[in-house]
Design an enzyme around this catalytic site. Sequence first.
Site, PDB file in Angstrom:
ATOM      1  N   LYS A 126       0.525 -13.621   7.754  1.00  0.00           N
ATOM      2  CA  LYS A 126       0.131 -12.579   8.712  1.00  0.00           C
ATOM      3  C   LYS A 126      -0.554 -13.155   9.945  1.00  0.00           C
ATOM      4  CE  LYS A 126       0.234  -8.547   5.766  1.00  0.00           C
ATOM      5  NZ  LYS A 126      -0.499  -7.486   5.067  1.00  0.00           N
ATOM      6  N   ARG A 164       0.328 -10.976  -3.079  1.00  0.00           N
ATOM      7  CA  ARG A 164       1.665 -10.615  -2.583  1.00  0.00           C
ATOM      8  C   ARG A 164       2.049 -11.641  -1.522  1.00  0.00           C
ATOM      9  NH1 ARG A 164       3.828  -7.962   1.770  1.00  0.00           N
ATOM     10  NH2 ARG A 164       5.642  -6.642   1.419  1.00  0.00           N
TER      11      ARG A 164
HETATM   12  C1  PT1 Z   1       0.275  -5.261   2.379  1.00  0.00           C
HETATM   13  C2  PT1 Z   1       1.597  -5.163   2.909  1.00  0.00           C
HETATM   14  C3  PT1 Z   1       2.544  -4.443   2.130  1.00  0.00           C
HETATM   15  N1  PT1 Z   1       1.977  -5.717   4.096  1.00  0.00           N
HETATM   16  C4  PT1 Z   1       0.916  -4.044   0.495  1.00  0.00           C
HETATM   17  N2  PT1 Z   1       2.177  -3.916   0.925  1.00  0.00           N
HETATM   18  C5  PT1 Z   1       3.224  -5.553   4.534  1.00  0.00           C
HETATM   19  N3  PT1 Z   1       0.558  -3.512  -0.695  1.00  0.00           N
HETATM   20  C6  PT1 Z   1       4.149  -4.833   3.774  1.00  0.00           C
HETATM   21  C7  PT1 Z   1       0.431  -9.120  10.720  1.00  0.00           C
HETATM   22  O1  PT1 Z   1      -0.748  -8.878  11.060  1.00  0.00           O
HETATM   23  O2  PT1 Z   1      -0.671  -5.871   3.055  1.00  0.00           O
HETATM   24  N4  PT1 Z   1      -0.027  -4.718   1.196  1.00  0.00           N
HETATM   25  N5  PT1 Z   1       3.800  -4.306   2.591  1.00  0.00           N
HETATM   26  C8  PT1 Z   1       3.635  -6.171   5.846  1.00  0.00           C
HETATM   27  N6  PT1 Z   1       2.849  -5.664   6.916  1.00  0.00           N
HETATM   28  C9  PT1 Z   1       2.283  -6.485   7.897  1.00  0.00           C
HETATM   29  C10 PT1 Z   1       1.092  -6.120   8.509  1.00  0.00           C
HETATM   30  C11 PT1 Z   1       2.876  -7.690   8.221  1.00  0.00           C
HETATM   31  C12 PT1 Z   1       0.485  -6.977   9.426  1.00  0.00           C
HETATM   32  C13 PT1 Z   1       2.311  -8.528   9.161  1.00  0.00           C
HETATM   33  C14 PT1 Z   1       1.085  -8.187   9.759  1.00  0.00           C
HETATM   34  O3  PT1 Z   1       1.059 -10.126  11.087  1.00  0.00           O
END
Ligand code: PT1
Length: 286
Positions: A230, A265
Amino acid sequence: MPSRILRAGERTLCLDEPQIMGILNVTPDSFSDGGNYMNLDAALAQAEKMVTAGAAIIDIGGESTRPGAQLVSIEEEISRVIPVVKAVVKHFPQVLVSVDTSSLEVITQAADCGAHIWNDIRALTRPHAIEIAAQYRLGVCLMHMQNTPQNMQDNPYYDQSQGGVVAAVKRFLQDRATLCEEYGISPEHIILDPGFGFGKSVSDNYSLLKHLGELTADTSYHLMAALSRKSMIGAVTGEKEPARRVVGSVVAAFYALEQGAQLLRVHDVAETVEAKKIFLATREAL
Ligand code: PT1
């Protein structure tokens, strides 16, 4: 004797040692490995790689939820996710299948195909979501988000006089979990997740990582950290390319283990399993 059990559908997973949830994105635009697994064979090959590396759970998602992502139609999400759920259930009966969705239609079809966990970034806030989860006895992952994926990074704000980001996330997650319990979902089915990157500044994200263990302190809910690749990692290491954030992600995952997370995860299962081994060797040392 196992003391911590995740229950999900008809299955259980012992969480006395931390377990890895491998990410299987079936979106054409996903932030880190988007478009790579759009066909079923490629999705299965990636699932096999993660299972072989030690993932106990495969998390299948067809809605990109990274900052600024576009919404997809239910029909599109179903056509992406359900064939992959069916194939993973069939080919990898040893793993738990999680579905990353907020849609009742998607989770109902997935559960009918044998999925075990509902991973919902919207924490089962859509009408009747909790009833569906209870009816299928799914494991549920409840995640905190401020605003929506489309606008959440515009101006994240947490009132310091109300305890700031850690207190806000803890209140939200514990309120959602309490409501789930009122609908008959046991704590053994419930995973809490602070939602790194979902309406949080970089310093908010690191406050949550530093105080991660507080989110489930004095409860029996399970705790998941989802930090993999992230922007909070890149913001500190300077690495703009998500695929080159692996070392930073694994180090952050180790910190989450130290804080008591039972679930991680991740995209990079083999690398995270190494961190887990070092963590366990240290935890079990005299
Ligand atoms: C998460 C999550 C998810 N994140 C759960 N499921 C994502 N339970 C998808 C960035 O800042 O944290 N928990 N499913 C993906 N979402 C992101 C959010 C991907 C922020 C990247 C960022 O780069």
